[in-house]
Design an enzyme around this catalytic site. Structure first.
Site, PDB file in Angstrom:
ATOM      1  N   HIS A 257       0.852  -1.187   0.000  1.00 31.94           N
ATOM      2  CA  HIS A 257       0.000   0.000   0.000  1.00 31.94           C
ATOM      3  C   HIS A 257       0.891   1.241   0.000  1.00 31.94           C
ATOM      4  O   HIS A 257       2.062   1.184   0.369  1.00 31.94           O
ATOM      5  CB  HIS A 257      -0.906   0.012   1.229  1.00 31.94           C
ATOM      6  CG  HIS A 257      -2.047  -0.936   1.146  1.00 31.94           C
ATOM      7  ND1 HIS A 257      -3.103  -0.906   2.026  1.00 31.94           N
ATOM      8  CD2 HIS A 257      -2.319  -1.962   0.289  1.00 31.94           C
ATOM      9  CE1 HIS A 257      -3.968  -1.855   1.721  1.00 31.94           C
ATOM     10  NE2 HIS A 257      -3.514  -2.511   0.669  1.00 31.94           N
TER      11      HIS A 257
ATOM     12  N   GLU B 267       1.058   3.990   1.863  1.00 33.69           N
ATOM     13  CA  GLU B 267       1.644   4.429   3.131  1.00 33.69           C
ATOM     14  C   GLU B 267       2.816   3.530   3.531  1.00 33.69           C
ATOM     15  O   GLU B 267       3.862   4.016   3.976  1.00 33.69           O
ATOM     16  CB  GLU B 267       0.585   4.433   4.240  1.00 33.69           C
ATOM     17  CG  GLU B 267      -0.604   5.334   3.959  1.00 33.69           C
ATOM     18  CD  GLU B 267      -1.753   4.654   3.224  1.00 33.69           C
ATOM     19  OE1 GLU B 267      -2.884   5.151   3.333  1.00 33.69           O
ATOM     20  OE2 GLU B 267      -1.533   3.612   2.558  1.00 33.69           O
TER      21      GLU B 267
ATOM     22  N   CYS C 193      -5.905   2.180   5.510  1.00 37.49           N
ATOM     23  CA  CYS C 193      -6.703   0.980   5.783  1.00 37.49           C
ATOM     24  C   CYS C 193      -6.629   0.596   7.259  1.00 37.49           C
ATOM     25  O   CYS C 193      -5.637   0.838   7.941  1.00 37.49           O
ATOM     26  CB  CYS C 193      -6.257  -0.179   4.901  1.00 37.49           C
ATOM     27  SG  CYS C 193      -4.587  -0.781   5.221  1.00 37.49           S
TER      28      CYS C 193
ATOM     29  N   CYS D 285      -2.381  -0.059   7.318  1.00 35.38           N
ATOM     30  CA  CYS D 285      -1.672   1.212   7.204  1.00 35.38           C
ATOM     31  C   CYS D 285      -1.915   2.140   8.391  1.00 35.38           C
ATOM     32  O   CYS D 285      -0.995   2.853   8.810  1.00 35.38           O
ATOM     33  CB  CYS D 285      -2.049   1.903   5.897  1.00 35.38           C
ATOM     34  SG  CYS D 285      -1.473   0.962   4.463  1.00 35.38           S
TER      35      CYS D 285
END
Length: 157
Positions: A59, A61, A87, A97
């Site tokens: 992801h 981040e 998330c 995240c």
């Protein structure tokens, strides 16, 4: 320009950078295209990332955070800009995240768009961050731009 409007303009600038990064994501049927930028309290970019930058499961981040040392003291006063709400759960054995951001000690999170219930019924990333003491700022005026990078997913709310 007063301090509040200057801070808002800075937030808009960095969120546009995050949204531009989201456009670099390889489209994936079951995943959002997200960009993230970590900015130091002195206004300099510390790191950036985007979804699927290094592999199919990373992801934005997480991609940005892995480029910095875990104990980087600048993280304690930084802001992370993410084009989508971080998330709160993952389908893979990866740390969500929101938790990564908290573990890194980043005190301020700016988002353009809350995660819709497309893959997760109730994303609570914002709530988790706020409950842990992080400041979360939403920039709804950039939500449509953040959604545009996700046109591969069809209609999004």
């Amino acid at each position: 320009m007063n301090a509040d409007s200057a801070a808002h303009e800075r937030d808009l600038y960095w969120m546009r950078r995050a949204i531009d990064l989201s456009k670099l994501c390889p489209p994936a049927e079951g995943a959002y295209s997200v960009g993230a930028v970590i900015v130091g309290d002195d206004g300099t970019e510390l790191s950036y990332g985007y979804s699927r930058e290094t592999d199919a499961h990373v992801h934005a981040e997480g991609a940005a955070l892995t480029k910095l040392p875990v104990d980087d003291p600048r993280l304690g006063t930084a802001t992370i800009y993410s084009s989508l709400e971080p998330c709160s759960q993952r389908s893979h054995s990866t740390t969500p995240c929101a938790r990564l951001i908290l573990e890194a000690g980043i005190p301020r999170v700016v988002i353009a768009w809350r995660e819709p219930a497309l893959f997760v019924d109730n994303c609570v990333g914002v709530e988790q961050l706020e409950e842990a003491g992080a400041t979360v700022v939403e920039l709804p005026e950039l939500a449509l731009a953040a959604k545009a990078a996700n046109s591969h997913l069809g209609r999004l709310s």
